[in-house]
Design an enzyme around this catalytic site. Structure first.
Site, PDB file in Angstrom:
ATOM      1  CB  THR A 130      62.445  53.840 -40.851  1.00 47.52           C
ATOM      2  OG1 THR A 130      62.238  53.937 -42.267  1.00 47.52           O
ATOM      3  CG2 THR A 130      63.855  54.304 -40.519  1.00 47.52           C
TER       4      THR A 130
ATOM      5  CG  ASP B 284      60.805  60.136 -29.344  1.00 39.85           C
ATOM      6  OD1 ASP B 284      61.867  60.207 -28.693  1.00 39.85           O
ATOM      7  OD2 ASP B 284      60.680  59.432 -30.363  1.00 39.85           O
TER       8      ASP B 284
ATOM      9  CG  ASP C 225      43.909  55.255 -39.508  1.00 39.17           C
ATOM     10  OD1 ASP C 225      43.711  55.485 -40.714  1.00 39.17           O
ATOM     11  OD2 ASP C 225      44.987  54.816 -39.063  1.00 39.17           O
TER      12      ASP C 225
ATOM     13  CB  SER D  97      64.145  58.408 -40.238  1.00 34.82           C
ATOM     14  OG  SER D  97      64.770  58.665 -38.996  1.00 34.82           O
TER      15      SER D  97
ATOM     16  NE  ARG E 229      59.303  60.407 -39.803  1.00 39.45           N
ATOM     17  CZ  ARG E 229      59.616  59.215 -39.308  1.00 39.45           C
ATOM     18  NH1 ARG E 229      59.423  58.970 -38.014  1.00 39.45           N
ATOM     19  NH2 ARG E 229      60.103  58.260 -40.096  1.00 39.45           N
TER      20      ARG E 229
ATOM     21  CD  GLU F 216      63.491  64.740 -35.005  1.00 37.73           C
ATOM     22  OE1 GLU F 216      64.111  63.818 -35.593  1.00 37.73           O
ATOM     23  OE2 GLU F 216      62.446  64.542 -34.367  1.00 37.73           O
TER      24      GLU F 216
ATOM     25  N   GLY G 180      61.522  54.446 -30.477  1.00 34.20           N
ATOM     26  CA  GLY G 180      61.623  53.096 -31.031  1.00 34.20           C
ATOM     27  C   GLY G 180      63.030  52.524 -31.020  1.00 34.20           C
ATOM     28  CE1 TYR G 181      66.556  55.503 -33.448  1.00 32.49           C
ATOM     29  CE2 TYR G 181      68.642  55.790 -32.312  1.00 32.49           C
ATOM     30  CZ  TYR G 181      67.861  55.968 -33.425  1.00 32.49           C
ATOM     31  OH  TYR G 181      68.385  56.597 -34.522  1.00 32.49           O
TER      32      TYR G 181
ATOM     33  CG  HIS H 199      63.005  60.753 -34.027  1.00 27.08           C
ATOM     34  ND1 HIS H 199      62.805  61.390 -35.220  1.00 27.08           N
ATOM     35  CD2 HIS H 199      62.291  59.589 -34.122  1.00 27.08           C
ATOM     36  CE1 HIS H 199      62.014  60.679 -36.002  1.00 27.08           C
ATOM     37  NE2 HIS H 199      61.690  59.577 -35.358  1.00 27.08           N
TER      38      HIS H 199
END
Length: 388
Positions: A68, A235, A148, A47, A211, A240, A260-261, A257
């Site tokens: 991503t 996060d 949503d 990203s 984001r 950034e 998801g790592y 960020h």
């Protein structure tokens, strides 16, 4: 077969399948330029790399893959017009982000003197991550409110009923899982603006792992000076890698960020790009298989405190918070932020282990979802491919 020339972000693991196809050159994704692509046919990014006409024009690149979920860093229309195929990996790290969110919600409830099961959770966005969070919380018996608009207009069959954004933002805990979009009826840029942030009260929690610019960070920093401000865990950040240090001092927990790592999420992202590349070339995609034994993780889970302890045996959000706060004192905080991501310690998702231990029925239902390996009871995510 002529070897393929490939450039890949230095933070991408699992590149062996691409290395078998040709030469892979690893680069700093944030500093990548058109000159780096002068002899490149395949570009693999994350990203931090902006991929558009300015980067690709005049290069031999014909396939771009982003390992991503999100794609706001890629000008997909420009790539299509240039005849460049694009693939990304929706869902690759959804489990890692969902585990982060579950731990964050439990930590917030503990701090605010409530139980998660007796709280309401509002989920904004029911994509790969949001729907998984909703499924897990529903298994635990939590009241889940979700919003949503695109899914609602499409009449989609969702894991929980859909309602409007204002209703969701009134929940005890609110977690954001939307892409960053700047145009259209469902634009999410600064979706949580000054006015919406003003409605969140001191008994509420706000969590964002999508984001940074989905929340107006300046307005949030100002809101957090008020006595009636909500509890906030972030996060993701506007600007950034150069984040607002003043905002960081006011949030309860922050991380760079990395929700998801996970080892598994990163590996799967690359594997999904290889699947898409094979499909683009007219070959069978195959099924990614991450080999390895699953060690036993023995831990009884009789209550939410036990569940939190179990999650923290795999990963602790406060470790990332500590490292991030230390990084802002660096002579170059932006470089330090990137270094936290580049040098991130190995972190496994719970399905890396097999769980053993007594559990109550509700918690047992959740544990079966947490430890279920991809491709067993849960579906393996598929790559998304834009053909020019």
């Amino acid at each position: 077969m002529t070897p393929i020339r490939i450039v890949a972000d230095e933070n991408m693991p699992g590149l062996a399948p691409f290395e078998a196809l040709g030469t892979v050159r690893r680069v700093d994704g944030r500093r990548l330029t058109r000159i780096d692509l002068a002899d490149t046919e395949v570009l693999l990014v994350r990203s931090v790399t902006r991929v558009d006409r300015a980067l690709l024009e005049g290069t031999p690149v014909r396939f771009v893959g982003s390992a991503t979920i999100g794609t706001d860093h890629v000008d997909r229309a420009a790539l299509k017009a240039m005849g460049v195929a694009f693939a990304h990996a929706p869902g690759c790290n959804a489990r890692a982000v969902a585990e982060y969110v579950l731990q964050a919600l439990l930590l917030a409830c503990r701090e605010q003197g409530r139980t998660l099961r007796d709280s309401s959770v509002g989920i904004v966005g029911l994509g790969n991550v949001g729907s998984r969070v909703a499924q897990w919380l529903s298994a635990l018996g939590v009241t889940v409110l979700a919003c949503d608009p695109p899914l609602q207009r499409a009449g989609a069959d969702t894991v929980v009923p859909l309602t409007d954004l204002d209703t969701v933002l009134a929940a005890d805990l609110v977690t954001l899982h939307v892409p960053l979009t700047r145009q259209g009826p469902d634009a999410t840029f600064h979706m949580l603006d000054r006015e919406r942030l003003s409605r969140l009260g001191p008994r509420q929690t706000l969590l964002s792992t999508c984001r940074g610019a989905v929340i107006d960070n300046q307005a949030l920093r100002e809101r957090l000076t008020d006595a009636d401000a909500p509890l906030v865990l972030l996060d993701v950040w506007e600007g950034e890698p150069r984040i607002d240090a003043g905002l960081l001092t006011r949030v309860r927990l922050g991380s760079p960020h990395v929700a998801g790592y996970s080892v598994e999420g990163k590996w799967l992202g690359t594997a999904m790009l290889h699947q898409a590349f094979r499909l683009w070339r007219g070959e069978s995609a195959g099924v990614p298989v991450m080999a390895g034994e699953r060690p036993i993780l023995e831990h009884p889970v009789a209550n939410e405190g036990d569940l939190l302890t179990l999650l923290r045996r795999a990963y602790r959000i406060d470790d990332d918070d500590r490292r991030l706060r230390a990084s802002v004192d660096d002579i170059d905080p932006g470089r330090a932020f990137d270094a936290l991501r580049r040098d991130y310690p190995p972190r496994h998702e719970l399905h890396h282990w097999r769980h053993r231990g007594e559990a109550t029925p509700a918690l047992g239902a959740l544990l079966s979802l947490l430890f279920d390996p991809p491709g067993a009871g849960s579906a393996m995510p598929a790559p998304a491919l834009d053909r020019p």
